[in-house]
Scaffold this active site. Structure first.
Site, PDB file in Angstrom:
ATOM      1  N   GLU A 109      -6.487 -57.497  43.516  1.00  0.00           N
ATOM      2  CA  GLU A 109      -5.597 -57.205  44.652  1.00  0.00           C
ATOM      3  C   GLU A 109      -4.168 -57.667  44.352  1.00  0.00           C
ATOM      4  OE1 GLU A 109      -5.437 -57.835  49.506  1.00  0.00           O
ATOM      5  OE2 GLU A 109      -6.475 -59.300  48.253  1.00  0.00           O
ATOM      6  N   ARG A 156     -13.642 -46.069  53.226  1.00  0.00           N
ATOM      7  CA  ARG A 156     -13.248 -47.476  53.300  1.00  0.00           C
ATOM      8  C   ARG A 156     -11.738 -47.590  53.509  1.00  0.00           C
ATOM      9  NH1 ARG A 156      -9.912 -51.310  51.126  1.00  0.00           N
ATOM     10  NH2 ARG A 156     -10.288 -50.469  49.025  1.00  0.00           N
TER      11      ARG A 156
END
Length: 507
Positions: free
Chosen positions: A141, A11
């Site tokens: 994040e 990923r």
């Protein structure tokens, strides 16, 4: 201390500029990571990227389900209602790594949401995931910037998350801005405030601190680390699994599931599939990291392993090598001879050492595979008794012009000079040589009946070239060999050997 490893080569690693794995490559890497390296979890894709990505994840999840590994395959998803959830379910996966905003700036400026609105949307996605039978991990994040500039927001968000059915909270240094002291402080703070939460740390390498920060996170109480093979990843990449594993074990006595002796082979597969070359000096998996160059190091290795550390090559599926070149010396040569099962007396060793030093001045590296060729070249040909000696030669090569050779040769103490053109440099050299023998000396010249070139196994574009030439002279067929970094030079050496053989016969 048991540390869980999530590998995100498929990923985050695929976000390396220029890297794109096809479905079959993704499946092969997934199999290597889970079945051979034994990483705990793999992150294989981002949801809703493309139809091709969906097919890749379907292939991986179907394989993982057959092997009983499906719970260890994870996909990045987004706070987008049920869209990511449906995509992941269709792909056959059971775990979503939900990307939430870990800093107030990301929440308010990118999403244009209040913290309360973002928390409400996250709650909806997590509850829907539970209804669909999906396990949820959460990424915060830009968490590093959140801890630096909006820690109250991070704590507010985490307080809401711990009330939801979430298995892990993952703390990314999204922009690679932290240093180890900051990482230690921030992770410790999270663990102190939320002691029952499993925290992962996800490092980026923008300041070349990914490995250091990963280890600082472990000291701070993180129970999981994110890595990639060869440090692939966005911008400067992620923490490389090989380095993280070695430091966890050697410096922290931490336990992981990683099978260390498979690290090198898996790294080479990913290098091939990604097209991103492993630097020769990269720890653990670099080509040169278990190669001793200086002769004093090889000598020390023979005396109670004075130049060994805990990073033994066999531990990682490697072998220790001893470079051969102008700085290596007799100790390096002996080590290589031992590996090959060869033994030389002191006089022969001296000759071989001198030849390797000479060759080392011509090319960067002399390999172990070159060594038998060099020994044969040195010990089977003693130049001190040569009746024919090539004093000098000059070869030209220019586009649209025939190569030209000029040579000066000594035959039984008398010098001759000649020149000629030819279809190639060696052909021009041979024509000039024939003029000396046939025209000047009125002598018979051998016929070349076969010309073969070989490179020692494992050779590269700068490898030594062995030229084997078969000659016919007076109804006798024989061969001579020449070895050099330059093909034409190797052929010329083989030719001079031939001239000495026939000169001996004539006399």
């Amino acid at each position: 201390m048991r540390i869980e490893i999530l590998d995100t080569t498929l990923r985050d690693g695929e976000q390396t500029s220029g890297v794109s794995f096809v479905a079959q490559e993704k499946l092969m890497i997934a199999r290597l990571l889970l079945e051979e390296l034994k990483v705990d979890r793999i992150e294989v894709a981002s949801a809703r990227v493309s139809e091709g990505e969906l097919e890749s994840v379907k292939m991986i999840s179907a394989w993982a389900a057959r092997r009983g590994l499906l719970e260890r395959v994870e996909v990045l998803g987004f706070v987008d209602g049920v869209n990511s959830l449906n995509w992941i379910s269709e792909a056959g996966c059971k775990v979503i790594n939900l990307l939430c905003k870990g800093s107030l700036k990301h929440c308010t400026l990118q999403l244009r949401k209040t913290p309360e609105e973002h928390i409400a949307e996250i709650t909806e996605v997590v509850n829907n995931a539970e209804k669909m039978g999906l396990t949820v991990n959460v990424y915060l994040e830009d968490w590093s910037n959140g801890m630096l500039h909006s820690p109250d927001y991070v704590i507010q968000l985490t307080n809401a998350l711990v009330k939801l059915p979430i298995k892990r909270i993952m703390l990314p240094d999204t922009l690679g801005i932290l240093n180890p002291l900051q990482t230690l402080e921030f992770v410790r703070k999270m663990v102190k405030l939320f002691p029952n939460v499993h925290f992962d740390f996800h490092a980026h390498n923008d300041y070349d601190l990914a490995v250091s920060n990963a280890l600082a996170a472990v000291i701070g109480g993180a129970r999981g680390l994110h890595t990639t093979i060869n440090g692939l990843g966005e911008r400067a990449g992620n923490a490389p699994l090989s380095s993280v594993q070695a430091i966890l074990k050697d410096h922290f006595n931490a336990e992981t599931s990683i099978v260390e002796d498979r690290l090198n082979d898996v790294s080479r597969v990913v290098e091939s599939y990604s097209g991103i070359a492993i630097p020769a000096n990269k720890p653990i998996v670099g080509e040169n990291v278990f190669t001793q160059v200086a002769g004093v190091h090889a000598d020390g290795d023979s005396k109670s392993n004075l130049y060994f550390n805990d990073l033994l090559p066999e531990r990682f599926g490697r072998t220790r090598e001893y470079a051969l070149g102008k700085t290596s010396g007799k100790a390096n040569i002996r080590k290589n001879l031992e590996s090959l099962g060869l033994e030389l007396d002191e006089e022969s060793m001296k000759k071989v050492t001198e030849r390797i030093i000479e060759l080392g001045d011509k090319k960067e590296l002399v390999t172990q595979e070159d060594l038998p060729y060099i020994i044969s070249d040195v010990l089977k040909h003693n130049t001190s008794n040569d009746k024919v000696r090539l004093i000098s030669y000059f070869l030209t090569l220019a586009k649209s012009l025939k190569p030209v050779a000029t040579l000066k040769i000594s035959i039984n103490g008398k010098e001759y000079e000649e020149n000629s053109s030819g279809d190639g440099q060696y052909d021009a050299f041979m024509r000039a040589l024939r003029k000396v023998y046939k025209t000047t000396l009125n002598r018979k010249f051998p016929m070349l009946i076969n010309y073969a070139v070989s490179i020692p196994p494992g050779g590269r574009t700068d490898a030594f070239v062995q030229t084997i030439i078969t000659w016919k002279y007076n109804d006798r067929v024989f061969r001579t060999k020449g070895l050099d970094a330059d093909q034409t030079e190797a052929a010329i050496k083989a030719t001079v050997k031939m001239l000495n053989i026939i000169e001996d016969e004539e006399q």
